[in-house]
Write a protein that holds these residues in place. Structure first.
Motif: not given
Length: 572
Positions: A289-296
C-alpha cells in the motif's frame, strides 16, 4: 580447555555489551536522521572496482539493536531450556553465527557481500532446525533449506542482471532493460525468506527446532530478512508498475491463510508460527500500500512481542515435559504468575490492544489503508484478518491460562531467574517500544481525517474476534466453528490450504517414482548384466560349464587360464 570456557554462560553477557554499544548509536542516528556510507576498494577488475560498503543509517542501526537485544534474552533463556544438553556450547556458537549473518545482511548494501549474510542465514537456520537429529527435524530442515535455496538463486540472478551497471551497490542502482526481471527476482527472494504464499509451508515446519531457535530465528530475524530486503530496495522497486498490486495480493492471501489455519491448530509453537506468518503478511501488505515506514515500524515492534511470546511458550513447554500440545495444558495462573502476566501482555500486543507496542504500528497500518483510496476487497480482508488474530489468540489463551489442566498431576511447574528475567525485559519493551519509537522515529506521516466509526473499526474487529472466540470455546462442542465441522475445510485449514503437501510430498512424488523406475529398469537389470558384475558372473558360469565338460584333473585347472588368454587375444 575450549569446553571448560562455557560459552553459553558468557554469550548473553557479550550480547548485552554489544547492545549497550549499539543502542546509543541507533538513538543518535534516528534523532539526527543521518546516513553514513563507508567504502573501500578491495580490488579492480579491469576498470571496475570491487568495493566493500558499509551503510550506517537509522533503519539498520535500530533493527540491529533489536536483534542483538532479543538474542541476549534468548541466550539467557536457553541456559535453562537447553541446560541438560551436552552440546549447549555448540548450540550457542550457532546462534552467535546467526546473529553475525543477520548483521551482515543489515549493514552491507552491496549485493554480492549481502549474499554472504543471506546464505549464512539459510545455512545456519538449516543446521539449527535439524539440531535434534531425528527424521521429523531432517524433513523440516530440508523443506527450509530447499525453499530458501530458491531465494538464493534469485539473488544470484539479480546479481547477474546488474552486471551491466558495473557495480552492485543498492544505494546507487538505476533502472535498466533488465529491471523488470531483476525486480521479480528480488521479490521472489524476499517471498521465500519471509514465507509468503506459495512458500509458506517451511515456517511452521521449522518449529521442529529448539524453542530458543524459534524465539530468535523464526520470529524476529530470519523471517523478517525478506521484509528488510524489500525495504532496502523499495525506492527503486516501487517504480515498477506491477510491484505494489502484486505484493498486496500475495500479502493479503498469506495473512488470511495463516489466520484461518491458526484457528484449527493444536500445536502451541505452530500457532505462534502461523501468527508470525500473519503479521509478515501485514508488513508486506503495508508495503504494497506504499507505507514502507509503517511496515518497518511494525517489523521492529513485532520482533519484540513475538520473541516474548515464544519465550513464554518455551517456559510452558519446558515445564510440561517438552509437550507442545495445547490440549495437555491449562490452569497455569496460580503456579506460574510471571509467565501468565507476560503471556497476556504478549497476546495483547499481538492483537493490537490500546497503548501496547503492537497497537501503534498495527492500528496505524489499518487506519492508513482505510484513509487512502485502495481496493475495497483488500481492505475488507485486512479488517477480517485483524479479527482472526484476536480469535486464535483468545483460543490460545483459553486453552493454556484459564482452561482446566489436563496434564499429568506430577508435573512440576517452575519459574527460575533465567526464565523470568528475559520475559520481564521483553514484556517491558513490548509495552513501551511502540510509543517510544513513534516519538523518536522520523516518519513523514500525513494527518488522517476519518470518521469515528472507521477510526474505531480496528478495535471493533478485535473485540468481535475476541467475543466470538470466547463464546465458541466456552460452550458445548456443537458450537465449534464451521471450519472444524466440515472435513474438507478442516483438513484445508490444518494443512495451510494444502500448501504443506503441495510443497513437500506432491513435488517429491514424481521424481521419486522416476528414480525408482530407473533403479529397477537400468541399475538393477541391464547395467548389472552389461557391467563388471555381469561380465564376471558370465565368465564364472562359462568356466564352470567348461570344467563340467572335461574331466576334473589338475592339468585342466592349469590349462583354463591359457585358454582364456588365447580367446581374449583372438577377440582383440
Amino acid at each position: 580447555m575450549f569446553m571448560q570456557f562455557n560459552i553459553n554462560k558468557k554469550a548473553s553477557m557479550l550480547m548485552w555489551t554489544l547492545f549497550m554499544m549499539m543502542a546509543p548509536l541507533s538513538i543518535y542516528m534516528m534523532l539526527s536522521n543521518k546516513t553514513t556510507l563507508i567504502e573501500w576498494v578491495l580490488f579492480n577488475i579491469s576498470s571496475t572496482p570491487i568495493m566493500m560498503t558499509i551503510i550506517i543509517d537509522p533503519v539498520g542501526a535500530l533493527f540491529s539493536s533489536t536483534v542483538i537485544m532479543i538474542s541476549a534474552n534468548v541466550l539467557q533463556f536457553s541456559t535453562t531450556y537447553m541446560g541438560h544438553d551436552k552440546f549447549i556450547d555448540r548450540f550457542t556458537v550457532l546462534v552467535l553465527l546467526f546473529v553475525l549473518s543477520m548483521n551482515m545482511l543489515i549493514f552491507f548494501p552491496h549485493l554480492i557481500i549481502l549474499l554472504l549474510g543471506w546464505d549464512g542465514l539459510g545455512l545456519v537456520s538449516f543446521i539449527l532446525v535439524i539440531y535434534y537429529q531425528n527424521p521429523k527435524s531432517l524433513g523440516a530442515g530440508m523443506i527450509t533449506a530447499l525453499t530458501n535455496r530458491i531465494g538464493d538463486v534469485m539473488l544470484l540472478l539479480s546479481i547477474a542482471w546488474t552486471l551491466n551497471q558495473g557495480q552492485w551497490n543498492i544505494v546507487h542502482m538505476w533502472e535498466t532493460g533488465f529491471w523488470n526481471w531483476q525486480s521479480a527476482a528480488i521479490m521472489l527472494a524476499a517471498m521465500t525468506k519471509s514465507a509468503q504464499m506459495p512458500f509458506s509451508s517451511w515456517l511452521p515446519a521449522a518449529m521442529a527446532a529448539p524453542t530458543p531457535v524459534s524465539a530468535l530465528v523464526h520470529s524476529s530475524t530470519l523471517v523478517t530478512a525478506g521484509v528488510f530486503l524489500l525495504i532496502r530496495f523499495y525506492p527503486l522497486m516501487s517504480s515498477t508498475p506491477w510491484f505494489n498490486p502484486l505484493l498486496l495480493l500475495i500479502a493479503v492471501s498469506t495473512t488470511t491463510m495463516a489466520g484461518l489455519s491458526a484457528m484449527t491448530e493444536c500445536d502451541m509453537k505452530k500457532i505462534i508460527a502461523l501468527s508470525t506468518l500473519s503479521q509478515l503478511g501485514m508488513m508486506m501488505a503495508a508495503m504494497g500500500l506504499g507505507m514502507v515506514n509503517l511496515a518497518y515500524f511494525h517489523m521492529v515492534t513485532h520482533a519484540l512481542f513475538k520473541a516474548l511470546l515464544f519465550i513464554c511458550a518455551g517456559t510452558l513447554i519446558h515445564s510440561h515435559m517438552h509437550s507442545q500440545d495445547l490440549r495437555w495444558m491449562g490452569n497455569i495462573t496460580t503456579q506460574m504468575p510471571t509467565t501468565t502476566s507476560c503471556f497476556i501482555l504478549a497476546n495483547m500486543a499481538l492483537c493490537g490492544a490500546p497503548f501496547m507496542s503492537g497497537f501503534y504500528s498495527k492500528d496505524m497500518i489499518v487506519e492508513s489503508s482505510i484513509f487512502y483510496s485502495n481496493n475495497f476487497i483488500m481492505l475488507t480482508i485486512i479488517l477480517f484478518t485483524v479479527s482472526l488474530t484476536s480469535f486464535y489468540t483468545t483460543r490460545f489463551s483459553l486453552a493454556t491460562i484459564w482452561g482446566p489442566s489436563n496434564c499429568n498431576p506430577f508435573i512440576w511447574l517452575e519459574e527460575n531467574k533465567s526464565l523470568t528475567t528475559p520475559m520481564l525485559i521483553l514484556s517491558s519493551m513490548s509495552t513501551i517500544s511502540g510509543s517510544a519509537l513513534i516519538w523518536v522515529m522520523s516518519m513523514n506521516q500525513e494527518p488522517l481525517t476519518i470518521g469515528p466509526v472507521m477510526k474505531n473499526m480496528p478495535m471493533i474487529m478485535v473485540m468481535t474476534g475476541l467475543l466470538v472466540a470466547w463464546y465458541m470455546n466456552t460452550q458445548q462442542l456443537k458450537l465449534l466453528p464451521v471450519m472444524m465441522q466440515i472435513p474438507l475445510t478442516h483438513h484445508a485449514s490444518c494443512l495451510m490450504w494444502f500448501l504443506t503437501p503441495l510443497s513437500s510430498q506432491f513435488t517429491m512424488k514424481t521424481p521419486m517414482l522416476i528414480s525408482h523406475n530407473y533403479l529397477k529398469n537400468l541399475d538393477q537389470s541391464w547395467l548389472e548384466l552389461l557391467g563388471g558384475q555381469g561380465v564376471a558372473s558370465s565368465s564364472f558360469l562359462a568356466s564352470n560349464s567348461m570344467m563340467n565338460m572335461f574331466n576334473t584333473k589338475p592339468v585342466n585347472y592349469l590349462m583354463m587360464p591359457s585358454i582364456l588368454v588365447l580367446l581374449t587375444l583372438t577377440l582383440l
